[in-house]
Enzyme design. Sequence first.
Site, PDB file in Angstrom:
ATOM      1  CG  HIS A  25      -8.836   1.692   1.821  1.00 49.33           C
ATOM      2  ND1 HIS A  25      -7.644   1.687   1.371  1.00 49.33           N
ATOM      3  CD2 HIS A  25      -8.906   2.082   2.556  1.00 49.33           C
ATOM      4  CE1 HIS A  25      -6.681   2.015   2.386  1.00 49.33           C
ATOM      5  NE2 HIS A  25      -7.125   2.210   4.152  1.00 49.33           N
ATOM      6  CG  ASP A  61      -9.278  -0.490   4.350  1.00 45.84           C
ATOM      7  OD1 ASP A  61      -9.784  -0.755   4.532  1.00 45.84           O
ATOM      8  OD2 ASP A  61      -7.919  -1.029   4.740  1.00 45.84           O
ATOM      9  CE  LYS A  83      -6.080   6.569   2.529  1.00 48.24           C
ATOM     10  NZ  LYS A  83      -5.351   6.011   3.772  1.00 48.24           N
ATOM     11  CG  HIS A 124      -6.253  -4.550   4.936  1.00 49.42           C
ATOM     12  ND1 HIS A 124      -5.409  -3.283   4.578  1.00 49.42           N
ATOM     13  CD2 HIS A 124      -5.681  -5.614   5.328  1.00 49.42           C
ATOM     14  CE1 HIS A 124      -4.178  -3.929   4.788  1.00 49.42           C
ATOM     15  NE2 HIS A 124      -3.881  -5.308   5.075  1.00 49.42           N
ATOM     16  CD  GLU A 153      -4.587  -1.354   1.424  1.00 54.17           C
ATOM     17  OE1 GLU A 153      -3.218  -1.994   2.607  1.00 54.17           O
ATOM     18  OE2 GLU A 153      -5.687  -1.382   2.510  1.00 54.17           O
ATOM     19  CG  ASP A 173      -8.498   3.069   9.158  1.00 52.89           C
ATOM     20  OD1 ASP A 173      -8.253   1.227   8.965  1.00 52.89           O
ATOM     21  OD2 ASP A 173      -7.547   3.853   8.789  1.00 52.89           O
ATOM     22  CD1 TRP A 197      -2.630   1.941   0.269  1.00 52.92           C
ATOM     23  CD2 TRP A 197      -1.179   2.496   1.791  1.00 52.92           C
ATOM     24  NE1 TRP A 197      -2.474   3.301   0.308  1.00 52.92           N
ATOM     25  CE2 TRP A 197      -2.092   3.586   1.918  1.00 52.92           C
ATOM     26  CE3 TRP A 197      -0.217   3.240   2.334  1.00 52.92           C
ATOM     27  CZ2 TRP A 197      -2.007   4.790   2.353  1.00 52.92           C
ATOM     28  CZ3 TRP A 197      -0.474   4.131   3.974  1.00 52.92           C
ATOM     29  CH2 TRP A 197      -1.091   5.139   3.299  1.00 52.92           C
ATOM     30  CG  ASP A 232      -5.857  -1.568   8.148  1.00 47.60           C
ATOM     31  OD1 ASP A 232      -5.014  -0.991   8.986  1.00 47.60           O
ATOM     32  OD2 ASP A 232      -5.620  -1.053   7.141  1.00 47.60           O
ATOM     33  CG  ASP A 286      -9.178   4.433   5.406  1.00 50.24           C
ATOM     34  OD1 ASP A 286      -9.412   3.491   6.504  1.00 50.24           O
ATOM     35  OD2 ASP A 286      -8.262   5.049   4.565  1.00 50.24           O
TER      36      ASP A 286
HETATM   37  C1  RNT Z   1      -3.750   2.987   5.176  1.00 49.79           C
HETATM   38  C2  RNT Z   1      -3.671   0.679   4.459  1.00 49.79           C
HETATM   39  C3  RNT Z   1      -2.957   0.202   5.285  1.00 49.79           C
HETATM   40  C4  RNT Z   1      -2.487   0.466   6.407  1.00 49.79           C
HETATM   41  C5  RNT Z   1      -1.769  -0.230   6.328  1.00 49.79           C
HETATM   42  C6  RNT Z   1      -1.116  -0.178   7.987  1.00 49.79           C
HETATM   43  O1  RNT Z   1      -4.750   3.630   4.538  1.00 49.79           O
HETATM   44  O2  RNT Z   1      -5.356   0.971   5.583  1.00 49.79           O
HETATM   45  O3  RNT Z   1      -2.982  -0.994   4.879  1.00 49.79           O
HETATM   46  O4  RNT Z   1      -3.526   1.312   7.337  1.00 49.79           O
HETATM   47  O5  RNT Z   1      -0.921  -0.410   6.169  1.00 49.79           O
HETATM   48 ZN    ZN Z   2      -5.942  -1.601   4.373  1.00 47.85          ZN
END
Ligand code: RNT
Ligand code: ZN
Length: 410
Positions: free
Chosen positions: A253, A250, A219, A277, A217, A287, A178, A317, A285
């Site tokens: 994302h 993810d 985004k 993720h 990955e 998390d 990523w 994640d 986003d």
């Molecule tokens: C960032 C991505 C990525 C990170 C990690 C730390 O937007 O989601 O995966 O969160 O690799």
């Molecule tokens: Zn991620």
Amino acid sequence: MYSEAHDLYAALGVDTEAALKRLAKIPVSIHCWQGDDVGGFENPDGQLGSGLAVTGNHPGKARTPDELRQDLEKALSLIPGNHRLNLHAIYLESDTPVERNEIETRHFQGWIDWCKARHLGLDFNPSCFSHPLADAGFTLSSPDAAIRQFWIEHCQASRAIANDMGRQLGSKAVTNIWIPDGYKDTPADRLAPRQRLKAALDEILAIPTPHNIDAVESKLFGIGSEAYVTGSHEFYLGYAIEKQIALCLDAGHFHPTEVISEKISACLLYLPELLLHVSRGVRWDSDHVVTLNDELLAITREIVANNFEDRVHVGLDFFDASINRVAAWTIGVRNTLRGLLIGLLEPTAQLRRAELNGDHTTRLALQEEAKTMPVGAVWDEFCRRNDSPVGAAWLSDVQHYEKAVLSKRT
Ligand code: RNT
Ligand code: ZN
């Protein structure tokens, strides 16, 4: 309660014993970075950058690899099943500073040995952020050839390390790339960064790594890359199909009403594997810790209803520093497992039969009845059989750990 649940499910045509057996075989890749707010061990004062943000200041975050392993051990003791550890390159162990493009397997041998002793698989990630050469906002797609080269070397080194991890542990490591690259405001050239990223990835993937599974990955946007992200979904979907590597989806994302559960079946028609993720975005986003919400249930259901366990790698994640970090792991992993179990307890065959017969009344009725079936009793049985605390019993354990260990870290 379990034996009653067993009979109730049997009446619906669902075998709880088979579900428990299948669940025990699904590993969740537990992300190390919840334990220290994505800090890593390169530099104690390192600042998280590249659009990643952790909020909260709950005391007791891990400051050393040993503290992080101690915290992970506590979390693992509260999580049923056999899982994997997901490591980032910034979690290396070294007495002297090591540049990112010079990392070697020996810097991760402590982690490999620790995983081996605990029968954990290991997954890996190059860390293309929190670094002076990422400060301009571009890494693998940088217009500066020297910066690009630095990150290409970092990713090449990361894949070689992951390959060693996979070989040593007898289980392929998933290596996820990523990058944060993007523009805050409207670019004049959307194409050139993508051409550079494609060429950089081609160089990185050119070296064969049989004990490693590559993933990329995408985004939608980041803080500071609101207008344009080089590694968009279309970019990586196309790239992963072309190279037949894994795509990482993810959950945070995509546009807020766009869900990754809907993408799994479509992507796997064209891709060998997916990495997920599993995260929870709240308005953005963000998390947040994974909760047992509709989207988690939809994701886990898609995996098991389609027998995709071998092709979908489930990684977590999220990073929340506002609550006890060991509890954050425990809640997130236990929920992911619970989601998988709920999927496994679905009367899928009956639902599909009704669907094929055009009987959408029966499909809806059974889907809704399934929601209040006694899944909790089956989950508790899973915990019991796997020597893990039943119900909320794990919480007092974490509270004790906070008092005895975490609160002493000042
Ligand atoms: C960032 C991505 C990525 C990170 C990690 C730390 O937007 O989601 O995966 O969160 O690799
Ligand atoms: Zn991620």
